[in-house]
Design a protein around this motif. Structure first.
Motif, PDB file in Angstrom:
ATOM      1  N   GLY A   1       0.811  -1.199   0.105  1.00  0.00           N
ATOM      2  CA  GLY A   1      -0.005   0.131  -0.084  1.00  0.00           C
ATOM      3  C   GLY A   1       0.700   1.090  -0.171  1.00  0.00           C
ATOM      4  N   ASN A   2       0.482   2.274   0.886  1.00  0.00           N
ATOM      5  CA  ASN A   2       1.029   3.529   0.869  1.00  0.00           C
ATOM      6  C   ASN A   2       2.320   3.400   1.873  1.00  0.00           C
ATOM      7  N   PRO A   3       3.240   4.237   1.942  1.00  0.00           N
ATOM      8  CA  PRO A   3       4.443   4.278   2.823  1.00  0.00           C
ATOM      9  C   PRO A   3       3.874   4.359   4.104  1.00  0.00           C
ATOM     10  N   PRO A   4       4.376   3.464   5.325  1.00  0.00           N
ATOM     11  CA  PRO A   4       5.839   2.829   4.984  1.00  0.00           C
ATOM     12  C   PRO A   4       5.464   1.248   4.391  1.00  0.00           C
ATOM     13  N   LYS A   5       4.340   1.080   4.042  1.00  0.00           N
ATOM     14  CA  LYS A   5       4.056  -0.339   3.325  1.00  0.00           C
ATOM     15  C   LYS A   5       4.678  -0.019   1.881  1.00  0.00           C
ATOM     16  N   PRO A   6       5.172  -1.127   1.318  1.00  0.00           N
ATOM     17  CA  PRO A   6       5.636  -0.931   0.287  1.00  0.00           C
ATOM     18  C   PRO A   6       4.644  -1.102  -1.142  1.00  0.00           C
ATOM     19  N   THR A   7       5.050  -0.528  -2.282  1.00  0.00           N
ATOM     20  CA  THR A   7       4.240  -0.886  -3.328  1.00  0.00           C
ATOM     21  C   THR A   7       5.119  -1.890  -4.100  1.00  0.00           C
ATOM     22  N   LEU A   8       4.428  -2.720  -5.129  1.00  0.00           N
ATOM     23  CA  LEU A   8       5.038  -3.506  -5.876  1.00  0.00           C
ATOM     24  C   LEU A   8       6.194  -2.985  -6.734  1.00  0.00           C
ATOM     25  N   ILE A   9       5.838  -1.797  -7.518  1.00  0.00           N
ATOM     26  CA  ILE A   9       6.809  -1.019  -8.180  1.00  0.00           C
ATOM     27  C   ILE A   9       8.125  -0.645  -7.375  1.00  0.00           C
ATOM     28  N   GLY A  10       8.065  -0.200  -6.088  1.00  0.00           N
ATOM     29  CA  GLY A  10       8.952   0.222  -5.069  1.00  0.00           C
ATOM     30  C   GLY A  10       9.858  -0.960  -4.709  1.00  0.00           C
ATOM     31  N   LEU A  11       9.141  -2.096  -4.576  1.00  0.00           N
ATOM     32  CA  LEU A  11       9.805  -3.180  -4.330  1.00  0.00           C
ATOM     33  C   LEU A  11      10.713  -3.942  -5.486  1.00  0.00           C
ATOM     34  N   THR A  12       9.946  -3.692  -6.660  1.00  0.00           N
ATOM     35  CA  THR A  12      10.905  -4.268  -7.870  1.00  0.00           C
ATOM     36  C   THR A  12      11.995  -3.388  -7.965  1.00  0.00           C
ATOM     37  N   HIS A  13      11.611  -2.020  -7.803  1.00  0.00           N
ATOM     38  CA  HIS A  13      13.167  -1.063  -7.941  1.00  0.00           C
ATOM     39  C   HIS A  13      14.003  -1.333  -7.144  1.00  0.00           C
ATOM     40  N   TRP A  14      13.538  -1.476  -5.953  1.00  0.00           N
ATOM     41  CA  TRP A  14      14.667  -1.831  -4.730  1.00  0.00           C
ATOM     42  C   TRP A  14      15.484  -2.934  -5.071  1.00  0.00           C
ATOM     43  N   PHE A  15      14.974  -4.193  -5.410  1.00  0.00           N
ATOM     44  CA  PHE A  15      15.432  -5.524  -6.116  1.00  0.00           C
ATOM     45  C   PHE A  15      16.707  -5.062  -7.265  1.00  0.00           C
ATOM     46  N   PHE A  16      15.956  -4.281  -8.330  1.00  0.00           N
ATOM     47  CA  PHE A  16      16.841  -3.840  -9.472  1.00  0.00           C
ATOM     48  C   PHE A  16      18.126  -3.163  -8.793  1.00  0.00           C
ATOM     49  N   SER A  17      17.804  -2.254  -8.283  1.00  0.00           N
ATOM     50  CA  SER A  17      18.918  -1.077  -8.072  1.00  0.00           C
ATOM     51  C   SER A  17      19.822  -1.752  -7.220  1.00  0.00           C
ATOM     52  N   ASN A  18      19.581  -2.829  -6.290  1.00  0.00           N
ATOM     53  CA  ASN A  18      20.495  -3.527  -5.596  1.00  0.00           C
ATOM     54  C   ASN A  18      21.165  -4.563  -6.255  1.00  0.00           C
ATOM     55  N   GLU A  19      20.948  -5.179  -7.373  1.00  0.00           N
ATOM     56  CA  GLU A  19      21.215  -6.372  -7.977  1.00  0.00           C
ATOM     57  C   GLU A  19      21.792  -6.130  -9.305  1.00  0.00           C
ATOM     58  N   TRP A  20      21.371  -4.882 -10.141  1.00  0.00           N
ATOM     59  CA  TRP A  20      21.871  -4.749 -11.448  1.00  0.00           C
ATOM     60  C   TRP A  20      22.872  -3.524 -11.524  1.00  0.00           C
ATOM     61  N   GLY A  21      23.597  -3.267 -10.388  1.00  0.00           N
ATOM     62  CA  GLY A  21      24.522  -2.402 -10.699  1.00  0.00           C
ATOM     63  C   GLY A  21      24.115  -1.040 -11.364  1.00  0.00           C
ATOM     64  N   SER A  22      24.934  -0.626 -12.409  1.00  0.00           N
ATOM     65  CA  SER A  22      24.796   0.604 -12.756  1.00  0.00           C
ATOM     66  C   SER A  22      23.662   0.810 -13.853  1.00  0.00           C
ATOM     67  N   TRP A  23      22.876  -0.449 -14.039  1.00  0.00           N
ATOM     68  CA  TRP A  23      21.798  -0.197 -14.923  1.00  0.00           C
ATOM     69  C   TRP A  23      20.640   0.306 -14.409  1.00  0.00           C
ATOM     70  N   ALA A  24      20.180  -0.326 -13.087  1.00  0.00           N
ATOM     71  CA  ALA A  24      19.032   0.248 -12.555  1.00  0.00           C
ATOM     72  C   ALA A  24      19.628   1.451 -11.518  1.00  0.00           C
ATOM     73  N   VAL A  25      19.325   2.656 -11.673  1.00  0.00           N
ATOM     74  CA  VAL A  25      20.003   3.465 -10.996  1.00  0.00           C
ATOM     75  C   VAL A  25      19.046   4.016  -9.857  1.00  0.00           C
ATOM     76  N   GLY A  26      19.311   4.150  -8.492  1.00  0.00           N
ATOM     77  CA  GLY A  26      18.287   4.486  -7.562  1.00  0.00           C
ATOM     78  C   GLY A  26      17.473   5.643  -7.651  1.00  0.00           C
ATOM     79  N   GLU A  27      18.102   6.851  -8.122  1.00  0.00           N
ATOM     80  CA  GLU A  27      17.326   8.211  -8.198  1.00  0.00           C
ATOM     81  C   GLU A  27      16.258   8.162  -9.185  1.00  0.00           C
TER      82      GLU A  27
END
Length: 599
Positions: free
Chosen positions: A361-387
């Motif tokens: 849901g809404n913060p602090p609960k995650p959205t699926l887009i937020g979780l997916t982005h967190w996964f990619f920004s941690n796992e795929w280095g320079s491709w998925a940029v945090g900001e």
């Protein structure tokens, strides 16, 4: 009631009994075993198996459930029955008593295995008894010739002893050590000296079969009381002492691609599109190699349903002994598998299922887009940029591979154009022509800029690691299959392939911190982009870097830059040329002076 039917997509819609389907799902969840803290026997991770499958797979005999039923190993089942008969005769204990003991330990035995094949209780107990008797008798016969008795084809022609000895030392071919000890405990042929214990028998086998690893005089000084199985027995021999401290490694060296190839390691590039451990969606569903994870899926579904009943709490999502996040750590394989184009689910169905759960849901609960982005920004280095999350629109994302492509979708300022020439200078050639390479401050990988007046080429940082080809290959495949209007992933691959045609090109980009190379060598970077460009589609009419290539070619064609590239390829060439020019000038001066003296 309990039946659903719609007419939105008549070609795919049939009458569906929801209650019947729900009952089927619940029944499957009931037979799922929870993750066990006592698990110690695993299937070898696919990333290791792929290097040398024969080193992980039994050749002659199956021990335990993982390879049980394999047609290639069935010939030894008669041998197992013979060994069981001898074991019962030697032990003078009834088969009923042994079965009773195994039945009492069945739950503990099952919990030792990370993956089971769904054996019934009766079949499982019978298999454990047969296999345990085989291992025990093999160890006895290995040490004591008197036990070999009749003409046993393991110890007499055709001498299968070596193959059996290897097979019982494979991780996937194990029985828990405790059940071997307890079965031996019922037999009068085991016990205190001069009767051997199972630990002594096992040690005797290892000191003969693996003499350089299993040192003879260590038995009295090493504690084997908590040994889990035969592979664990081997590891205990050289367990570090309290005096042997772990430290940080300053230098990591690995063999080059050529050295690995010479050693017999096969290239694994063809597996960049195929899941290793888990199937997602219909394309690879039913693949025998991936069926082991079906139990894991049922376990995760059970947890997901349970968690929809509670308030959000992220602190205990890994609280059980989950073999993805705990030994044998399948997380690396799973992370790769869910990013393969052939292994996808539509993103909208994931979002809608999450929408029914109170943990999203809404913060602090995650959205699926937020979780997916967190996964990619941690796992795929320079491709998925945090900001990027707040500045990129992911609302129309189709699946996880599409999610990755969206990160570097060209901006309005980045124009596609018609490409006249499909060639460009390599990094080394650009350097020789006077181009300076600068690490760009931009995090957008496609934001490559060239200042033709100053001769400065700005390139964003690219981190390369073992998984990079898998990521790029699957985005490339999605781009081609889906018919995306702008093939910017393919364009980027093509451009980088032009830039790095030799290891010297990579070396220069590494020196300028543009490439962060985690691959074993610079040659592997060249091979990476060479492989990616096989089957790559590039359109002359719509090429993202058309202006860049045009400017780079024009810069190198300038008379001074062309001349410089020709005569100043290396420092020695520059010195040689300068020496020649100075020599020519001195010769001219000497000639003029000689003429003046004559006059």
């Amino acid at each position: 009631m309990g039946t659903s039917s719609t007419t939105d997509e008549p070609s795919h819609q049939v009458s569906l009994d929801i209650e019947k389907l729900a009952k089927s799902v619940k029944d499957e969840l009931e037979i799922s075993n929870p993750f066990s803290d006592t698990c110690c026997i695993y299937k070898v991770p696919e990333r290791l198996r792929a290097v040398n499958e024969k080193a992980c797979t039994p050749r002659l005999v199956s021990i335990g459930p993982i390879h049980h039923g394999n047609e290639k190993l069935k010939a030894m089942e008669d041998h197992k029955r013979m060994y069981l008969k001898q074991f019962l005769a030697q032990s003078e204990v009834s088969v009923e008593r042994f079965i009773e003991l195994i039945k009492e330990k069945e739950t503990r035995l099952r919990n030792c295995y990370a993956e089971t094949n769904g054996f019934s209780s009766e079949y499982f107990i019978k298999m454990i008894l047969m296999d345990a008797a085989f291992v025990i008798m093999f160890l006895l016969k290995y040490k004591y010739r008197d036990f070999r008795g009749s003409r046993d084809s393991i110890f007499y022609p055709p001498y299968k002893r070596l193959e059996v000895g290897n097979d019982i030392c494979l991780l996937e071919n194990q029985l828990p050590f405790f059940i071997l000890e307890e079965l031996c405990g019922l037999s009068p042929i085991y016990g205190n000296s001069p009767k051997p214990t199972l630990i002594e028998l096992t040690h005797s086998f290892f000191t003969t079969a693996f003499d350089s690893w299993a040192v003879g005089d260590i038995l009295g000084r090493v504690d084997f009381s908590e040994v889990k199985h035969l592979v664990d027995f081997l590891t205990i021999y050289h367990r570090p002492t309290e005096q042997e401290q772990y430290g940080e490694l300053e230098v990591i060296t690995v063999p080059s691609v050529k050295e690995l190839h010479q050693a017999g390691v096969k290239e694994l590039n063809e597996k960049a599109c195929t899941p290793r451990v888990v199937s997602i969606g219909p394309i690879h569903h039913g693949n025998e190699k991936l069926k082991a994870m079906e139990d894991h899926k049922r376990m995760y579904l059970k947890e997901f349903i349970a968690r929809t009943k509670y308030e959000y709490n992220c602190s205990n999502f890994r609280r059980r002994r989950d073999s993805i996040f705990y030994p044998p750590y399948k997380i690396e394989d799973v992370k790769i598998d869910i990013c393969l184009l052939e292994n996808q689910l539509p993103f909208f169905i994931l979002e809608e299922l999450c929408g029914l759960s109170p943990i999203f849901g809404n913060p602090p609960k995650p959205t699926l887009i937020g979780l997916t982005h967190w996964f990619f920004s941690n796992e795929w280095g320079s491709w998925a940029v945090g900001e990027y999350l707040g500045r990129v629109d992911f609302s129309e994302v189709k699946h996880l591979v599409d999610f990755l492509t969206i990160y570097h979708r060209p901006t309005e300022q980045q124009q596609f154009g018609e490409l006249e020439v499909l060639t460009a200078p390599s990094v080394k050639e650009l350097h020789q022509a006077g181009v300076k390479f600068v690490l760009s401050s931009s995090k957008h990988l496609l934001d490559i800029k060239f200042d033709r007046n100053k001769g400065i080429l700005e390139i964003p940082r690219l981190q390369l690691q073992g998984r990079t080809e898998i990521m790029l290959r699957n985005m490339q495949a999605f781009e081609q299959c889906h018919g995306l209007k702008d093939g910017y992933v393919g364009d980027y691959i093509f451009l980088m392939g032009l830039f790095v045609s030799a290891s010297k090109d990579v070396e220069m980009l590494v020196e300028n911190r543009i490439i962060d190379n985690w691959l074993p060598s610079n040659e592997e970077v060249v091979q990476l982009f060479y492989n990616l460009n096989i089957g790559n589609f590039v359109s002359r009419e719509d090429f993202l870097f058309e202006g860049l290539i045009k400017d780079l070619n024009a810069f190198c064609e300038r008379p001074w830059n062309k001349w410089r590239a020709k005569y100043f390829k290396t420092p020695w060439a520059a010195i040689s040329f300068s020496g020649a020019v100075i020599g020519l000038i001195l010769t001219v001066i000497q000639s003029v002076c000689s003429i003046l003296q004559v006059v």
